[in-house]
Design a protein around this motif. Structure first.
Motif, mmCIF file in Angstrom:
data_model
loop_
_atom_site.group_PDB
_atom_site.id
_atom_site.type_symbol
_atom_site.label_atom_id
_atom_site.label_comp_id
_atom_site.label_asym_id
_atom_site.label_seq_id
_atom_site.Cartn_x
_atom_site.Cartn_y
_atom_site.Cartn_z
ATOM 1 N N ASN A 184 9.260 -8.234 3.096
ATOM 2 C CA ASN A 184 8.833 -7.841 1.748
ATOM 3 C C ASN A 184 9.178 -6.393 1.434
ATOM 4 O O ASN A 184 9.143 -5.524 2.296
ATOM 5 C CB ASN A 184 7.316 -8.027 1.594
ATOM 6 N N TYR B 100 13.113 3.477 10.733
ATOM 7 C CA TYR B 100 12.655 3.526 12.134
ATOM 8 C C TYR B 100 13.395 2.544 13.030
ATOM 9 O O TYR B 100 13.322 2.632 14.254
ATOM 10 C CB TYR B 100 11.125 3.322 12.219
ATOM 11 N N VAL C 261 -11.095 -0.482 2.735
ATOM 12 C CA VAL C 261 -11.116 -0.225 1.296
ATOM 13 C C VAL C 261 -12.483 -0.541 0.677
ATOM 14 O O VAL C 261 -12.941 0.139 -0.245
ATOM 15 C CB VAL C 261 -9.961 -0.977 0.576
ATOM 16 N N TYR D 122 -0.769 -5.603 15.723
ATOM 17 C CA TYR D 122 -1.648 -6.741 15.398
ATOM 18 C C TYR D 122 -1.349 -7.986 16.245
ATOM 19 O O TYR D 122 -2.220 -8.807 16.458
ATOM 20 C CB TYR D 122 -1.536 -7.129 13.918
ATOM 21 N N VAL E 15 0.845 -1.197 0.000
ATOM 22 C CA VAL E 15 0.000 0.000 0.000
ATOM 23 C C VAL E 15 0.881 1.247 0.000
ATOM 24 O O VAL E 15 0.709 2.155 -0.820
ATOM 25 C CB VAL E 15 -0.937 0.003 1.235
ATOM 26 N N LYS F 32 15.244 -0.734 1.704
ATOM 27 C CA LYS F 32 13.900 -0.259 1.342
ATOM 28 C C LYS F 32 13.925 1.249 1.127
ATOM 29 O O LYS F 32 13.342 1.778 0.185
ATOM 30 C CB LYS F 32 12.887 -0.615 2.443
#
Ligand code: NDP
Length: 332
Positions: A322, A195, A274, A247, A155, A179
């Motif tokens: 990822n 971070y 969404v 989570y 996203v 990244k």
């Protein structure tokens, strides 16, 4: 052999391989109006973590002893519906199973002018999440500063690019230098923050956003979001897309309470799912496809090979394995 992956038990905290089991099942028989399909790409997504618990949410929980399910691109092996023939590629909400039947009306036939995996990423649910969340809640205006957490994910990567297309200054927060190099060098994000290595994220955001934060696209929550929110401008918009950092928590974390800042800054904070925008998905896909075709958007995927890797690949989302969309591709 037709394999499926079932939820063996509900996790407490971070899920492990032991919560999943691979089992064998029959190839199902086909009825009129159905398609027999073979999975090609299976999506793993952070929202699946909440479906592993039995807490009530906006999508039903996975059932213990039953296959997990989610977004799948598959190939039609046999069709009992006039609109589909063997060899067609489809997108469906299917089980984590190699071969299965699906009602033809619930399958979407795919055009293979773009890589089929894109229908699970930039031209699918994550791309639409970026498009509608940023535009409808964030309402970015040229010249404003947009901060994106989870910036190198499925996203976040799209959010960063749309914000750039809108003429905004974009600051991405992600968990590795690799990244961040991709965000800066390829996606042309203005500033990046790692971070994991940055000791004071609040100060780093203040440095990266000398004019303050106008829009915050929040994919992760927790302390990263606390730090961003302490740097917001008057009339800032905070888009609550996801909270992956919490989570796996077993207790609700208590952090700084943002309300005093929200009052002082007349700021807006809005969560969304969404599917709130499902009647406008056509518009979103059309715009994203157009930008892709014009070279204004680019996209990266992390594709892991082999059906049996699904649990491990899913767990990798919680360890930052990822860049861009995480997917599993079936081996032939
Ligand atoms: P990603 O592709 O971004 O994959 C997850 C990434 O989250 C990881 O690569 C990792 O990147 C980061 N992450 C993992 N654990 C933490 C942590 N503890 N703290 C900070 N970052 C962490 O996933 P998606 O792009 O698919 O989803 C992004 C977010 O959007 C998720 O929270 C998801 O639940 C939410 N979402 C919401 C939707 C909606 O309708 N509201 C729809 C789709 C997604 P890093 O290396 O940078 O740490």
């Amino acid at each position: 052999m037709n394999r499926q992956i079932i939820l063996k038990s509900r996790p407490k905290g971070l899920p492990t391989q032991a919560n999943f089991e691979i089992s064998e099942t029959q190839v199902p028989s086909l009825n009129d109006g159905e398609l027999l399909v073979k999975a090609k790409f299976i999506s793993v997504d952070p929202y699946m973590r909440s479906r592993m618990s039995d807490a009530k949410s906006y999508v039903p929980s996975f059932e213990v002893g039953k296959p997990l399910d989610g977004g799948v691109v598959a190939e039609v092996i046999e069709s009992r519906h006039p609109d589909f023939v063997a060899g067609d590629a489809i997108l469906g909400h299917l089980q984590w199973q190699e071969i299965q039947t699906v009602k033809a009306e619930s399958a979407t036939k795919l055009d293979n002018k773009v890589p089929l995996s894109y229908y699970l990423g930039i031209l699918g649910m994550p791309g639409l999440t970026a498009y509608f969340g940023l535009n409808e809640i964030g309402k970015p205006v040229a010249g404003e500063t947009v901060v994106v957490s989870g910036a190198a994910g499925a996203v976040g990567m799209v959010v960063c690019q749309i914000a750039r297309l809108k003429g905004c200054r974009v600051v991405g927060i992600a968990g590795s230098d690799e990244k961040n190099a991709y965000l800066k060098n390829v996606l042309k994000v203005d500033e990046v923050i790692n971070y994991h290595t940055e000791k004071n994220i609040k100060a780093a955001i203040a440095r990266a956003c000398p004019d303050g934060v106008d829009v915050y696209y929040d994919n992760v929550g927790g302390e990263i979001s606390d730090a961003v929110i302490s740097n917001i401008n008057k009339f800032a918009r905070i888009i609550l897309c996801g909270q992956i950092s919490v989570y796996n928590n077993t207790e609700i974390p208590v952090g700084p309470r943002p309300q005093p800042i929200m009052v002082k800054k007349s700021a807006l904070m809005q969560g969304f799912i969404v599917s709130n925008y499902s009647d406008r998905f056509g518009e979103g896909v059309k715009q994203l496809a157009q930008w892709l075709g014009e070279g204004k958007l680019t996209y990266q995927e992390t594709i892991v090979q082999g059906f049996e890797t699904l649990p491990e690949t899913f767990l990798g989302l919680f360890h930052g394995k990822n860049t861009g969309k995480m997917l599993v591709e079936m081996k032939d």
